[in-house]
Design an enzyme around this catalytic site. Structure first.
Site, short mmCIF file in Angstrom:
data_model
loop_
_atom_site.label_atom_id
_atom_site.label_comp_id
_atom_site.label_asym_id
_atom_site.label_seq_id
_atom_site.Cartn_x
_atom_site.Cartn_y
_atom_site.Cartn_z
N GLY A 50 0.52 -9.31 3.59
CA GLY A 50 0.90 -8.02 4.18
C GLY A 50 1.76 -7.17 3.27
CB CYS A 51 3.86 -7.78 0.41
SG CYS A 51 5.15 -8.38 1.50
CD GLN A 52 0.52 -0.75 -2.00
OE1 GLN A 52 1.56 -0.24 -1.60
NE2 GLN A 52 -0.53 -0.03 -2.29
CB SER A 53 4.56 -5.77 -4.55
OG SER A 53 4.73 -4.39 -4.69
#
Length: 138
Positions: A50-53
């Site tokens: 769920g984190c872009q990074s």
């Protein structure tokens, strides 16, 4: 490597920043203070969905029942947000983490209003993952 501040000092330091550029630089500095996460810990089991990074968080309970958190990110600002979350959960048991509402701290820091939607979603994903792991431990 300088130690991370406690919750109250984090809030004081954050409010002393004159503008959001200074606040972002402070967040990045906090990320630089995180201990280096081992290469072995950079694995799919520790990645936060769920984190872009890319974000890795390792959680373990010490002999005193206190949760110890380690983490890393491939993005400087996100690594700083990892540090902020770790500061807020510092010295807590698994039960304390599950019960603790971290969001009022973000509101006091006016943090969520100044993050991009993808960073806000990533921050929420980190919190959910930590609370979920803590619930499984408690």
């Amino acid at each position: 490597m300088a130690a991370l501040p406690d919750r109250d000092k984090l809030l004081r330091n954050f409010t002393r920043c004159a503008n959001w550029e200074e606040k972002y630089l402070y967040i990045i500095e906090l990320g630089q203070r995180l201990p280096v996460l081992s290469e072995e810990a950079h694995n799919p089991e520790n990645i936060i969905q769920g984190c872009q990074s890319q974000v890795w968080i390792v959680m373990r309970q010490n002999d005193d029942g206190v949760i110890e958190l380690q983490g890393d990110s491939d993005a400087a600002i996100v690594k700083g947000l990892v540090a902020v979350v770790f500061i807020l959960y510092h010295q807590m048991s698994a039960q304390d983490i599950v019960a603790f509402d971290i969001r009022p701290w973000f509101e006091q820091m006016a943090l969520t209003q100044h993050l991009t939607p993808s960073r806000s979603q990533g921050l929420e994903a980190m919190i959910r993952a930590i609370r979920s792991k803590a619930a499984n431990i408690s």
